[in-house]
Design an enzyme around this catalytic site. Structure first.
Site, PDB file in Angstrom:
ATOM      1  N   ASN A   9       0.879  -1.173   0.000  1.00 24.61           N
ATOM      2  CA  ASN A   9       0.000   0.000   0.000  1.00 24.61           C
ATOM      3  C   ASN A   9       0.913   1.218   0.000  1.00 24.61           C
ATOM      4  OD1 ASN A   9      -1.790   2.048   0.469  1.00 24.61           O
ATOM      5  ND2 ASN A   9      -2.357   1.396   2.544  1.00 24.61           N
ATOM      6  N   TRP A  10       1.037   1.817  -1.170  1.00 20.87           N
ATOM      7  CA  TRP A  10       1.965   2.955  -1.285  1.00 20.87           C
ATOM      8  C   TRP A  10       1.441   4.216  -0.620  1.00 20.87           C
ATOM      9  CZ3 TRP A  10       4.191   3.090  -7.006  1.00 20.87           C
ATOM     10  CH2 TRP A  10       5.021   1.974  -7.196  1.00 20.87           C
ATOM     11  N   LYS A  11       0.138   4.233  -0.313  1.00 15.46           N
ATOM     12  CA  LYS A  11      -0.492   5.453   0.229  1.00 15.46           C
ATOM     13  C   LYS A  11      -0.183   6.637  -0.691  1.00 15.46           C
ATOM     14  CE  LYS A  11      -0.264   3.360   4.737  1.00 15.46           C
ATOM     15  NZ  LYS A  11      -0.384   3.518   6.163  1.00 15.46           N
ATOM     16  N   HIS A  94      -9.759   1.631   4.410  1.00 18.22           N
ATOM     17  CA  HIS A  94      -8.508   1.781   5.177  1.00 18.22           C
ATOM     18  C   HIS A  94      -8.766   2.724   6.348  1.00 18.22           C
ATOM     19  CE1 HIS A  94      -4.438   2.899   6.273  1.00 18.22           C
ATOM     20  NE2 HIS A  94      -4.054   1.782   5.683  1.00 18.22           N
ATOM     21  N   GLU A  96      -7.175   5.105   7.470  1.00 16.84           N
ATOM     22  CA  GLU A  96      -6.917   6.522   7.174  1.00 16.84           C
ATOM     23  C   GLU A  96      -8.122   7.145   6.470  1.00 16.84           C
ATOM     24  OE1 GLU A  96      -3.150   5.827   5.274  1.00 16.84           O
ATOM     25  OE2 GLU A  96      -2.314   5.267   7.218  1.00 16.84           O
ATOM     26  N   GLU A 165      -5.959  -4.545  10.345  1.00  8.54           N
ATOM     27  CA  GLU A 165      -4.925  -3.541  10.591  1.00  8.54           C
ATOM     28  C   GLU A 165      -5.242  -2.793  11.879  1.00  8.54           C
ATOM     29  OE1 GLU A 165      -2.814  -2.486   6.601  1.00  8.54           O
ATOM     30  OE2 GLU A 165      -4.419  -1.066   6.972  1.00  8.54           O
ATOM     31  N   GLY A 171       2.054   2.415  10.696  1.00  6.11           N
ATOM     32  CA  GLY A 171       3.047   3.474  10.528  1.00  6.11           C
ATOM     33  C   GLY A 171       3.729   3.884  11.815  1.00  6.11           C
ATOM     34  N   SER A 209       2.824  -1.984  10.364  1.00  5.84           N
ATOM     35  CA  SER A 209       4.269  -2.091  10.619  1.00  5.84           C
ATOM     36  C   SER A 209       4.828  -3.484  10.340  1.00  5.84           C
ATOM     37  CB  SER A 209       4.608  -1.640  12.044  1.00  5.84           C
ATOM     38  OG  SER A 209       4.217  -0.283  12.225  1.00  5.84           O
ATOM     39  N   GLY A 231       4.784   1.235   4.717  1.00  8.45           N
ATOM     40  CA  GLY A 231       6.144   1.774   4.628  1.00  8.45           C
ATOM     41  C   GLY A 231       7.160   0.836   4.003  1.00  8.45           C
TER      42      GLY A 231
HETATM   43  P1  PGA Z   1       2.455   0.367   7.593  1.00 10.84           P
HETATM   44  O1  PGA Z   1       1.024   0.611   6.876  1.00 10.84           O
HETATM   45  O2  PGA Z   1       2.972  -0.955   7.068  1.00 10.84           O
HETATM   46  O3  PGA Z   1       3.291   1.538   7.147  1.00 10.84           O
HETATM   47  O4  PGA Z   1       2.195   0.346   9.053  1.00 10.84           O
HETATM   48  C1  PGA Z   1       0.154  -0.456   6.634  1.00 10.84           C
HETATM   49  C2  PGA Z   1      -1.127   0.065   6.064  1.00 10.84           C
HETATM   50  O5  PGA Z   1      -1.596   1.118   6.508  1.00 10.84           O
HETATM   51  O6  PGA Z   1      -1.716  -0.546   5.142  1.00 10.84           O
END
Ligand code: PGA
Length: 247
Positions: A9-11, A94, A96, A165, A171, A209, A231
């Site tokens: 997931n590049w966000k 997600h 976010e 998640e 993150g 993470s 990440g």
């Molecule tokens: P992260 O993000 O690996 O940077 O914690 C995972 C995600 O939000 O899909």
């Protein structure tokens, strides 16, 4: 046994130049017998990624789609549009988006339904906040989030991917322990099994993470069928190492 699925997931990261370097690095290091691999990229890069990954073993994914089919929805992207770029997966719900764009369980369920209608596999994210975990509400929260999607999608539920998640692990460098993750995955599996006789084929990914150091242990758990990686998906060696631990 189904192959594991590792989805990046590049966000909101990337640039034309950085994407090209990253994908070339991944393709050079990817073992074709590896697990299933997908990259969920910002929509503006779908055309670039479709060209870069043509004929490769990596599937293309998006990070969101509209719950509507088409029309006056400024800024939105439809499932039909994603289809034109060969998108196989689309993240929905997600944390976010739930947090910053106020997406409700019902909206996430509608988006999952729309993705399925276009032949796109929704990667449905569920997860509790730190406050919810500390209040002992983890199971209640993830079950409520998943129930909305099950209710809206009926027998199609075996076509989705679920990603657990924990919000507090995204993150932050704090990963759920393997026990914490497996425990929630088992709860989600049982809920899916009650909804569909084909629940065993559903991938339940862990995200939060996940990195080269902790992936193998997480992926060895019986109900962890892969990872949704933020990440660590932005660096080819790290992402390749996670993929290698998912055999
Ligand atoms: P992260 O993000 O690996 O940077 O914690 C995972 C995600 O939000 O899909």
């Amino acid at each position: 046994m189904k192959k594991k699925l590792i989805a990046g997931n590049w966000k909101m990261n990337g640039s034309l130049a950085a994407n090209e370097a990253l994908v070339k690095g991944l393709l050079a290091g990817l073992d074709r017998s590896a697990c299933q691999v997908a990259l969920c990229v910002p929509s503006v890069y779908l055309a670039q990624m479709q060209a870069l990954m043509a004929g490769s073993a990596i599937d293309l994914g998006a990070q969101d789609l509209s719950q509507h089919a088409a029309g006056a929805f400024t800024g939105e992207i439809s499932g039909a549009m994603l289809n034109e770029f060969g998108v196989r997966y689309c993240i929905v719900g997600h944390s976010e988006r739930r947090q910053y764009h106020f997406e409700s369980d019902a909206l996430v369920a509608a988006k999952a339904q729309r993705a399925l209608a276009f032949g796109i596999t929704p990667i449905v994210c569920v997860g509790e906040t730190l406050a919810e975990r500390e209040a002992g509400k983890t199971e209640e929260v993830v079950k409520r989030q998943l129930a909305a999607v099950i209710h809206a999608n009926g027998h199609c539920i075996s076509e989705i991917v679920v990603a657990y998640e924990p919000v507090w692990a995204i993150g932050t460098g704090k990963t759920a322990s393997t026990e914490q993750a497996q425990q929630v995955h088992a709860v989600l599996r049982a809920q899916l099994k009650a909804a569909s006789p084909q629940a065993d084929r559903i991938h339940i990914l862990y995200g939060g993470s996940m990195n080269a150091a902790n992936a193998a242990e997480l992926l060895a758990q019986p109900d962890i069928d892969g990872g949704l990686v933020g990440g660590a998906s932005l660096k080819a060696p790290d992402f390749l190492s996670i993929i290698a631990s998912a055999l």
